[in-house]
Scaffold this motif. Structure first.
Motif, PDB file in Angstrom:
ATOM      1  N   LEU B  69       0.890  -1.160   0.366  1.00  0.00           N
ATOM      2  CA  LEU B  69       0.178   0.069   0.051  1.00  0.00           C
ATOM      3  C   LEU B  69       1.123   1.152  -0.063  1.00  0.00           C
ATOM      4  N   PRO B  70       0.480   2.404  -0.534  1.00  0.00           N
ATOM      5  CA  PRO B  70       1.027   3.583  -0.659  1.00  0.00           C
ATOM      6  C   PRO B  70       0.972   4.379   0.798  1.00  0.00           C
ATOM      7  N   ARG B  71       1.725   5.225   1.166  1.00  0.00           N
ATOM      8  CA  ARG B  71       1.391   6.139   2.080  1.00  0.00           C
ATOM      9  C   ARG B  71       2.179   7.437   1.888  1.00  0.00           C
ATOM     10  N   GLY B  72       1.207   8.314   2.257  1.00  0.00           N
ATOM     11  CA  GLY B  72       1.841   9.713   2.026  1.00  0.00           C
ATOM     12  C   GLY B  72       2.477  10.255   3.450  1.00  0.00           C
ATOM     13  N   ALA B  73       1.689  11.261   4.068  1.00  0.00           N
ATOM     14  CA  ALA B  73       2.321  11.640   5.180  1.00  0.00           C
ATOM     15  C   ALA B  73       1.893  10.906   6.534  1.00  0.00           C
ATOM     16  N   GLY B  74       0.906  10.031   6.164  1.00  0.00           N
ATOM     17  CA  GLY B  74       0.467   9.125   7.343  1.00  0.00           C
ATOM     18  C   GLY B  74      -0.471   9.988   8.299  1.00  0.00           C
ATOM     19  N   THR B  75      -1.198  11.244   7.598  1.00  0.00           N
ATOM     20  CA  THR B  75      -2.321  11.983   8.564  1.00  0.00           C
ATOM     21  C   THR B  75      -3.498  11.313   8.275  1.00  0.00           C
ATOM     22  N   GLY B  76      -3.677  10.461   7.821  1.00  0.00           N
ATOM     23  CA  GLY B  76      -5.251   9.715   7.589  1.00  0.00           C
ATOM     24  C   GLY B  76      -5.638   9.695   8.864  1.00  0.00           C
ATOM     25  N   LEU B  77      -6.892   9.747   8.873  1.00  0.00           N
ATOM     26  CA  LEU B  77      -7.752   9.625  10.315  1.00  0.00           C
ATOM     27  C   LEU B  77      -8.484   8.333  10.048  1.00  0.00           C
ATOM     28  N   PRO B 134      -7.249  21.213   4.036  1.00  0.00           N
ATOM     29  CA  PRO B 134      -7.302  20.180   5.198  1.00  0.00           C
ATOM     30  C   PRO B 134      -6.634  20.940   6.366  1.00  0.00           C
ATOM     31  N   SER B 135      -7.079  20.867   7.619  1.00  0.00           N
ATOM     32  CA  SER B 135      -6.569  21.432   8.635  1.00  0.00           C
ATOM     33  C   SER B 135      -5.147  20.680   8.848  1.00  0.00           C
ATOM     34  N   SER B 136      -5.005  19.630   8.267  1.00  0.00           N
ATOM     35  CA  SER B 136      -3.547  19.092   8.463  1.00  0.00           C
ATOM     36  C   SER B 136      -2.515  19.568   7.234  1.00  0.00           C
ATOM     37  N   GLN B 137      -2.939  20.663   6.652  1.00  0.00           N
ATOM     38  CA  GLN B 137      -2.254  20.831   5.115  1.00  0.00           C
ATOM     39  C   GLN B 137      -0.628  21.005   5.106  1.00  0.00           C
ATOM     40  N   CYS B 140       0.240  17.008   5.344  1.00  0.00           N
ATOM     41  CA  CYS B 140      -0.532  16.040   4.442  1.00  0.00           C
ATOM     42  C   CYS B 140      -0.100  16.187   3.092  1.00  0.00           C
ATOM     43  N   THR B 141       0.074  15.147   2.012  1.00  0.00           N
ATOM     44  CA  THR B 141       0.225  15.092   0.917  1.00  0.00           C
ATOM     45  C   THR B 141      -0.736  15.229  -0.293  1.00  0.00           C
ATOM     46  N   VAL B 142      -0.478  15.768  -1.365  1.00  0.00           N
ATOM     47  CA  VAL B 142      -1.405  15.759  -2.466  1.00  0.00           C
ATOM     48  C   VAL B 142      -1.976  14.478  -2.921  1.00  0.00           C
ATOM     49  N   GLY B 144      -2.065  11.853  -0.927  1.00  0.00           N
ATOM     50  CA  GLY B 144      -3.203  11.596   0.269  1.00  0.00           C
ATOM     51  C   GLY B 144      -4.651  12.172  -0.086  1.00  0.00           C
ATOM     52  N   ASN B 145      -4.471  13.599  -0.120  1.00  0.00           N
ATOM     53  CA  ASN B 145      -5.566  14.234  -0.733  1.00  0.00           C
ATOM     54  C   ASN B 145      -6.486  13.660  -1.637  1.00  0.00           C
ATOM     55  N   VAL B 146      -5.691  13.129  -2.633  1.00  0.00           N
ATOM     56  CA  VAL B 146      -6.408  12.540  -3.907  1.00  0.00           C
ATOM     57  C   VAL B 146      -7.141  11.133  -3.588  1.00  0.00           C
ATOM     58  N   ASN B 149      -9.979  12.278  -1.114  1.00  0.00           N
ATOM     59  CA  ASN B 149     -10.939  13.399  -1.769  1.00  0.00           C
ATOM     60  C   ASN B 149     -11.082  14.063  -0.652  1.00  0.00           C
ATOM     61  N   SER B 150     -10.178  14.719   0.095  1.00  0.00           N
ATOM     62  CA  SER B 150      -9.984  15.424   1.193  1.00  0.00           C
ATOM     63  C   SER B 150     -10.588  16.845   1.062  1.00  0.00           C
ATOM     64  N   GLY B 151     -11.344  17.251   2.148  1.00  0.00           N
ATOM     65  CA  GLY B 151     -11.913  18.497   2.183  1.00  0.00           C
ATOM     66  C   GLY B 151     -11.116  19.398   3.041  1.00  0.00           C
ATOM     67  N   ILE B 205      -1.474   3.515  -7.526  1.00  0.00           N
ATOM     68  CA  ILE B 205      -0.783   4.300  -6.772  1.00  0.00           C
ATOM     69  C   ILE B 205      -0.230   5.704  -7.576  1.00  0.00           C
ATOM     70  N   VAL B 206      -0.805   6.870  -7.258  1.00  0.00           N
ATOM     71  CA  VAL B 206      -0.937   7.903  -8.017  1.00  0.00           C
ATOM     72  C   VAL B 206       0.592   8.516  -7.858  1.00  0.00           C
ATOM     73  N   THR B 207       1.340   8.735  -9.159  1.00  0.00           N
ATOM     74  CA  THR B 207       2.589   9.263  -9.198  1.00  0.00           C
ATOM     75  C   THR B 207       2.785  10.767  -9.883  1.00  0.00           C
ATOM     76  N   GLY B 415     -17.462  12.731   5.681  1.00  0.00           N
ATOM     77  CA  GLY B 415     -17.462  13.671   4.677  1.00  0.00           C
ATOM     78  C   GLY B 415     -16.138  13.988   4.103  1.00  0.00           C
ATOM     79  N   GLU B 416     -14.867  13.518   4.663  1.00  0.00           N
ATOM     80  CA  GLU B 416     -13.769  13.788   4.249  1.00  0.00           C
ATOM     81  C   GLU B 416     -12.647  12.900   4.638  1.00  0.00           C
ATOM     82  N   HIS B 417     -12.695  12.130   5.626  1.00  0.00           N
ATOM     83  CA  HIS B 417     -11.584  11.277   6.447  1.00  0.00           C
ATOM     84  C   HIS B 417     -11.596  10.030   5.515  1.00  0.00           C
TER      85      HIS B 417
HETATM   86  C1  LIG Z   1      -5.051  17.145  12.803  1.00  0.00           C
HETATM   87  C2  LIG Z   1      -5.516  16.637  11.544  1.00  0.00           C
HETATM   88  C3  LIG Z   1      -6.465  17.569  10.959  1.00  0.00           C
HETATM   89  C4  LIG Z   1      -6.767  16.706   9.740  1.00  0.00           C
HETATM   90  N1  LIG Z   1      -7.955  17.669   8.865  1.00  0.00           N
HETATM   91  C5  LIG Z   1      -8.421  17.559   8.185  1.00  0.00           C
HETATM   92  C6  LIG Z   1      -9.375  18.283   7.207  1.00  0.00           C
HETATM   93  O1  LIG Z   1      -9.587  18.994   7.758  1.00  0.00           O
HETATM   94  N2  LIG Z   1     -10.088  17.633   6.108  1.00  0.00           N
HETATM   95  C7  LIG Z   1      -9.787  16.485   5.515  1.00  0.00           C
HETATM   96  O2  LIG Z   1     -10.063  16.159   4.780  1.00  0.00           O
HETATM   97  N3  LIG Z   1      -8.926  15.486   6.253  1.00  0.00           N
HETATM   98  C8  LIG Z   1      -8.174  16.014   7.459  1.00  0.00           C
HETATM   99  N4  LIG Z   1      -7.282  15.281   8.188  1.00  0.00           N
HETATM  100  C9  LIG Z   1      -7.046  13.732   7.498  1.00  0.00           C
HETATM  101  C10 LIG Z   1      -5.781  13.790   6.485  1.00  0.00           C
HETATM  102  O3  LIG Z   1      -4.839  14.808   6.897  1.00  0.00           O
HETATM  103  C11 LIG Z   1      -6.152  13.684   4.930  1.00  0.00           C
HETATM  104  O4  LIG Z   1      -6.926  12.667   4.910  1.00  0.00           O
HETATM  105  C12 LIG Z   1      -4.895  13.759   4.427  1.00  0.00           C
HETATM  106  O5  LIG Z   1      -5.422  13.863   2.783  1.00  0.00           O
HETATM  107  C13 LIG Z   1      -4.204  12.450   4.355  1.00  0.00           C
HETATM  108  O6  LIG Z   1      -2.913  12.613   3.647  1.00  0.00           O
HETATM  109  P1  LIG Z   1      -1.697  11.952   3.828  1.00  0.00           P
HETATM  110  O7  LIG Z   1      -0.513  12.326   2.781  1.00  0.00           O
HETATM  111  O8  LIG Z   1      -1.366  11.821   5.372  1.00  0.00           O
HETATM  112  O9  LIG Z   1      -2.088  10.334   3.514  1.00  0.00           O
HETATM  113  P2  LIG Z   1      -1.617   9.101   4.267  1.00  0.00           P
HETATM  114  O10 LIG Z   1      -2.469   9.191   5.523  1.00  0.00           O
HETATM  115  O11 LIG Z   1      -0.386   8.692   4.136  1.00  0.00           O
HETATM  116  O12 LIG Z   1      -2.616   7.898   3.386  1.00  0.00           O
HETATM  117  C14 LIG Z   1      -4.138   8.331   3.279  1.00  0.00           C
HETATM  118  C15 LIG Z   1      -4.448   7.261   2.173  1.00  0.00           C
HETATM  119  O13 LIG Z   1      -4.071   7.780   0.955  1.00  0.00           O
HETATM  120  C16 LIG Z   1      -3.511   6.650   0.188  1.00  0.00           C
HETATM  121  N5  LIG Z   1      -2.432   7.343  -0.710  1.00  0.00           N
HETATM  122  C17 LIG Z   1      -1.355   8.122  -0.082  1.00  0.00           C
HETATM  123  N6  LIG Z   1      -0.668   8.262  -1.044  1.00  0.00           N
HETATM  124  C18 LIG Z   1      -1.148   7.747  -2.170  1.00  0.00           C
HETATM  125  C19 LIG Z   1      -0.706   7.727  -3.241  1.00  0.00           C
HETATM  126  N7  LIG Z   1       0.447   8.520  -4.148  1.00  0.00           N
HETATM  127  N8  LIG Z   1      -1.497   7.167  -4.277  1.00  0.00           N
HETATM  128  C20 LIG Z   1      -2.477   6.448  -3.875  1.00  0.00           C
HETATM  129  N9  LIG Z   1      -2.918   6.494  -2.652  1.00  0.00           N
HETATM  130  C21 LIG Z   1      -2.220   7.139  -1.830  1.00  0.00           C
HETATM  131  C22 LIG Z   1      -3.004   5.785   1.328  1.00  0.00           C
HETATM  132  O14 LIG Z   1      -2.851   4.178   1.040  1.00  0.00           O
HETATM  133  C23 LIG Z   1      -4.120   5.915   2.429  1.00  0.00           C
HETATM  134  O15 LIG Z   1      -5.162   5.112   2.028  1.00  0.00           O
HETATM  135  C24 LIG Z   1      -6.837  15.688   9.236  1.00  0.00           C
HETATM  136  C25 LIG Z   1      -5.990  14.824   9.771  1.00  0.00           C
HETATM  137  C26 LIG Z   1      -5.191  15.363  11.070  1.00  0.00           C
HETATM  138  C27 LIG Z   1      -4.226  14.574  11.792  1.00  0.00           C
END
Ligand SMILES: Cc1cc2nc3c(=O)[nH]c(=O)nc-3n(C[C@H](O)[C@H](O)[C@H](O)COP(=O)(O)OP(=O)(O)OC[C@H]3O[C@@H](n4cnc5c(N)ncnc54)[C@H](O)[C@@H]3O)c2cc1C
Ligand SMILES: Cc1cc2nc3c(=O)[nH]c(=O)nc-3n(C[C@H](O)[C@H](O)[C@H](O)COP(=O)(O)OP(=O)(O)OC[C@H]3O[C@@H](n4cnc5c(N)ncnc54)[C@H](O)[C@@H]3O)c2cc1C
Lengths: 396, 482
Positions: B69-77, B134-137, B140-142, B144-146, B149-151, B205-207, B415-417
């Motif tokens: 599995l791919p991982r971005g910044a690991g901020t997913g909730l 997202p508040s984690s901006q 978090c990585t783009v 992960g946002n994709v 579908n983060s808000g 996996i998005v590149t 709604g977004e997590h």
């Molecule tokens: C304090 C806090 C506040 C937050 N606020 C918000 C908010 O306001 N709105 C909101 O929507 N979310 C929020 N989040 C949740 C989180 O930050 C988002 O879901 C964010 O998009 C996750 O990005 P990431 O890079 O950390 O992804 P990760 O947590 O690393 O991964 C999330 C998912 O994305 C997949 N993924 C990662 N990279 C890729 C890739 N390159 N290709 C395909 N799949 C991939 C992973 O497999 C996993 O399923 C918050 C989190 C925290 C901790």
């Protein structure tokens, strides 16, 4: 066994049972709304045009759920009553919403309002196993499971039968205005480049050919102060360049702006434009999409008009329609060749909407197909294992 | 867990020793994302830097039938980046290239490892931004946002991530590279790009990502309504939208959160207010004052005791800091918390907030609320002490009851997590088994052997919500990693 008349049940469960049967017996059919957009000779036709229920309409929550057979005009009038609008542009008032979705129709409002992708929040459809399935929901924000409603956008009847859809709708702006400006030739392109660089919040831009050249419309909205300011800025850009320039407040001068896409705030029906173009029976209609930068940078719109085309162009967002009244296959093929030459080397894509029967999607070559076409074909194979949802787009 | 020596060797041939890790510290670090529901050690972690390396890794894992599995910044909730089956984690953080900034097409093409806020930083001077915030901006990585579908607060007016993505390049689970979308806005055929966004890392996996840029507004007005009750603040939200005003953001912060942020960030919110409502309007400078006056009047009509207005950028930034760092601030008043993300029809907000408070009372727990009120997207933060097993159980039950309310009102689980691991067993409350198997059918097109990010989104056969959710929280010190 070919049906002469489309089968168009009024009840969802009757329609569902019919589709299940066809899937069971692997008997292909075409699903249509009202069914004039593409010829389907020799195919049995299922029409969703009689599924017309409104499931819910909550203006406070800005959501509406309807069945796929409702027409664009009916949907418009329903939401207009509560001062709401949808920033999508079905091309014809009589188009059913199912077909608008299946064709992923869009027009000038996409520039600022986004397209269907931005306002669809839920869907119900009959899949290739004959199951009536749902995805999404009726709230404005939702990431619970895959968004299959977006997969069905543009599916052209090939991935299933759309039966219902939920939209997020918007409140109407306080007021809307249109700047109309006429040009002898394509100087408007230069002016739009200038406007685009100014990062200016207008709602839509549409240029169309007229007998004496081009008519450019720029729509904008908001309260009086906002519109006054935008009008001032637009005048600075356009005044002195076009032949005539006028700004209409749509609420007051609707008649004068009957061609403007902002009309009735639903915008974009092609019908009034086609009337103006006085098209015959077997005219050519091509629709092309390309990146804004390429449209504003290198597309030479005059080339098409010199060869007899009438056009509707949405420069920002990058799409345009070409209409050719000449019914001869030769002239139509030449127009298509011109378009292909112009799009050579760009990301541009073409849809053949209507033509003489001698032309087909085959003539579009690679311009018909997005980069992910092979993936689209493969997903069609997977999701329609009985190959019942007849849709020519996937067959090339 | 560790790599099989042969696989490890093959991976090292593709990368190098430094970028193939299965030591205990690495495995421990990557055992979960920001939701420590049930941490699972991965088999190992690899750190590719470009598409070619990634493709080779994916092909190798695919050939050996190893899940990954791919991982971005690991901020997913929602546990999306938790290696449920001891899979290999592919860390995407090194895909940080900015390929192309194209103002004529209002787009920017970036690697998926680019941190969300960096995009806006790159284009701000030219008058543009990338809307999803997202508040984690800051972390978090783009990519992960994709995937999710983060808000974010400002997606109320401008739409969520999917509305701001023009194209992506993807490596499918068998190593094939495909492109979806491009710089043009749409093309004939099904909207596979729209389908891909929000697929939670289970399709590919998005590149590479081409993001849409949005012009920055000429003027921003930030109002802060102070309310004697949460109900009044919620009514103000509904009434503003009912009047046809769609602010850029409408965020509600309740008293529990006010207490917490005043301890850490000190934005100057009145400690005796039951709720504050942040309303941000942005547009051209002409006309916006009229709108702000109207909003101010609506807040007053709904019993706001005071409506403040940020006088300058510093004051505005402080309000947003308090909002965006509110989750972290709660650490000062509770050892642990568990955040939900359900959505309800906005008009039901006043009643539902009351019901959430009843649930808190019923379980004798504190529930804090800080959320995207304009969208009806709740974020109840259930405070509990992870050292007290009964509290864990109560927190869990309270969470399910809140989501039950959302679903019963026609709302949604998230709604977004995203659903991830966290809410997968509740999906049956929202969809029929046919709806779910249909979604799995679509997944099997992209990911036929389920080697990519298995065990997510869909209920595990034979398990039900009640038995699943309970024990998951046990291990977590806090719902969210700081
Ligand atoms: C304090 C806090 C506040 C937050 N606020 C918000 C908010 O306001 N709105 C909101 O929507 N979310 C929020 N989040 C949740 C989180 O930050 C988002 O879901 C964010 O998009 C996750 O990005 P990431 O890079 O950390 O992804 P990760 O947590 O690393 O991964 C999330 C998912 O994305 C997949 N993924 C990662 N990279 C890729 C890739 N390159 N290709 C395909 N799949 C991939 C992973 O497999 C996993 O399923 C918050 C989190 C925290 C901790
Ligand atoms: C050239 C032309 C000129 C026209 N001029 C006018 C005019 O001047 N005034 C006017 O009012 N109307 C006009 N119309 C429109 C026409 O009368 C109807 O609006 C139209 O037939 C409605 O269906 P449709 O053409 O949009 O789509 P259809 O031909 O019904 O379908 C279009 C596509 O959508 C798919 N589809 C349809 N429904 C579904 C569904 N439920 N599920 C899945 N896929 C579906 C079909 O398979 C097909 O691929 C014109 C149409 C054309 C083609």
């Amino acid at each position: 066994m070919s049906q002469s008349k489309p089968y168009a049940p009024k009840k969802l469960n009757t329609l569902h049972a019919w589709v299940k049967n066809r899937i069971h017996s692997k008997d292909p059919f075409v699903v249509l709304g009202k069914g004039t957009r593409s010829p389907h000779a020799g195919q049995d036709i299922l029409s969703t045009k009689n599924l017309k229920e409104i499931h819910f309409f909550d203006p406070d929550d800005m959501v509406i759920g309807i069945q796929a057979g409702m027409t664009a005009a009916d949907l418009q009038s329903c939401i207009n009553k509560k001062k709401m609008f949808l920033p999508i542009n079905p091309w014809y008032p009589e188009s059913t919403i199912g077909s608008v979705l299946a064709c992923n129709d869009f027009g000038p409002s996409r520039m600022n309002g986004g397209g269907l992708r931005d306002c669809i929040i839920g869907i119900e459809y009959i899949n290739g196993k004959g199951e009536l399935v749902k995805a999404g929901g009726k709230v404005v924000k939702n990431v619970s499971g895959y968004d299959l409603s977006r997969m069905m956008l543009g599916s052209l009847g090939g991935l299933g039968v759309i039966t219902s859809v939920n939209f997020k709708v918007n409140p109407q702006p306080a007021g809307t205005s249109v700047l109309m400006c006429t040009f002898e030739n394509d100087q408007w392109v230069e002016k739009i480049r200038e406007l685009h660089a100014k990062i200016f919040p207008v709602d839509w831009i549409q240029a169309m050919t007229s007998q004496s050249g081009w008519i450019l419309g720029v729509g904008f909205s908001g309260n009086d102060a906002r519109r006054t300011r935008i009008e001032k800025e637009l005048r600075q850009i356009f005044e002195g360049f076009g032949q005539s320039l006028d700004v209409f407040d749509e609420n007051k001068k609707v008649k004068k702006t009957a061609d403007a896409p902002g009309q009735n705030r639903f915008s974009g029906f092609l019908t009034p434009i086609l009337k103006r173009f006085k098209l015959g029976k077997q005219y050519l209609h091509l629709h092309a999409v390309l990146p804004t930068g390429e449209l504003l940078g290198s597309l030479d719109v005059q080339k098409f008009t010199l060869q007899g085309a009438q056009m509707v162009v949405h420069p920002i967002g990058g799409d345009f329609h070409i209409f050719l009244n000449d019914e001869t296959p030769k002239a139509q093929k030449e127009m298509l060749t011109l378009l292909k030459n112009q799009l050579e080397g760009s990301e541009g894509k073409i849809s053949l909407i209507k033509s003489a029967p001698e032309l087909s999607i085959n003539d579009l070559n690679e311009f018909a197909f997005p980069r992910e076409y092979s993936l689209m074909k493969a997903i069609k194979q997977q999701l329609d294992p009985a190959l019942v949802f007849h849709a020519p787009f996937y067959n090339y | 867990m560790a790599f099989d020596p042969k696989i490890k060797n093959d991976l090292i041939k593709i990368l190098d020793e430094d970028r193939v890790k299965d030591d205990r510290v690495t495995l421990y670090t990557y055992r979960s994302d920001a939701l420590i529901l049930h941490p699972t050690m991965p088999m190992g972690v690899v750190f590719p830097e470009n598409r070619e390396e990634l493709v080779a890794i994916v092909k190798l894992l695919h050939a050996n039938q190893i899940t990954f599995l791919p991982r971005g910044a690991g901020t997913g909730l929602s546990g999306g980046a938790i290696p449920k089956e001891g899979s290999v984690i592919i860390e995407m953080f090194r895909f940080r290239q900015i390929y192309d900034i194209d103002f004529a097409n209002r787009s920017i093409t970036v690697g998926p490892g680019v941190v969300n806020i960096k995009i806006t930083e790159h284009v701000k001077e030219n008058g543009y931004c990338f809307v999803p915030d997202p508040s984690s901006q800051k972390a978090c990585t783009v990519g992960g946002n994709v995937a999710e579908n983060s808000g974010g607060p400002h997606t109320l007016k401008y739409g969520v991530t999917v509305n701001h993505i023009l194209g992506i390049e993807v490596v499918l689970p068998d190593g094939e590279v495909v492109e979806l979308g491009g710089k043009q806005w749409g093309a004939p055929g099904p909207d596979l790009l729209g389908l891909f966004v929000g697929s939670e890392g289970t399709f590919g996996i998005v590149t590479k990502i081409t993001c849409r840029l949005t012009p920055l507004p000429e003027k921003v007005i930030t109002l802060l309504g102070i309310f004697p009750s949460v109900r009044d603040a919620c009514s103000a939200v509904s009434n503003t939208i009912r009047e046809g005003i769609i602010p850029a953001a409408m965020e509600l912060i309740d008293n529990v959160v006010i207490q917490a942020v005043e301890k850490t960030i000190a934005p100057g919110f009145p400690l005796d207010a039951e709720a504050v409502l942040v309303v941000e309007l942005e547009d051209m400078k002409d006309g916006i004052e009229e709108e702000a006056s109207r909003v101010q009047a609506i807040l007053n009509e709904n019993n706001a005791t005071e409506v403040r207005r940020a006088k300058n950028e510093e004051e505005r930034a402080l309000i947003w800091k308090a909002r965006k760092e509110a989750f972290g601030a709660l650490g000062t008043i509770s050892p642990s918390y568990y955040v939900q993300d359900g959505v309800i029809p906005r008009s039901a907000l006043p009643d539902v907030l009351g019901q959430i408070s009843d649930i808190a009372q019923k379980y004798n727990l504190t529930i804090a609320n800080v959320f995207h009120a304009g969208d009806g997207n709740l974020h109840p933060l259930i405070l509990y002490n992870s050292k007290i097993p009964e509290e864990i159980e109560k927190a869990d039950k309270a969470g399910i009851e809140i989501l039950d309310i959302c679903v019963s009102l026609g709302g949604s689980l998230s709604g977004e997590h995203g659903i991830g691991l966290e809410k997968q067993e509740l999906m049956g409350t929202l969809y029929s088994s046919e709806d779910l198997s249909n979604m799995e059918w679509v997944r099997s097109f992209f990911n036929p052997q389920n080697l990519l990010n298995p065990g997510k989104i869909f209920p595990t056969p034979g398990k039900c919500a009640e038995t699943k959710m309970g024990p998951q929280i046990v291990q977590s010190k806090s719902g969210v990693v700081a």
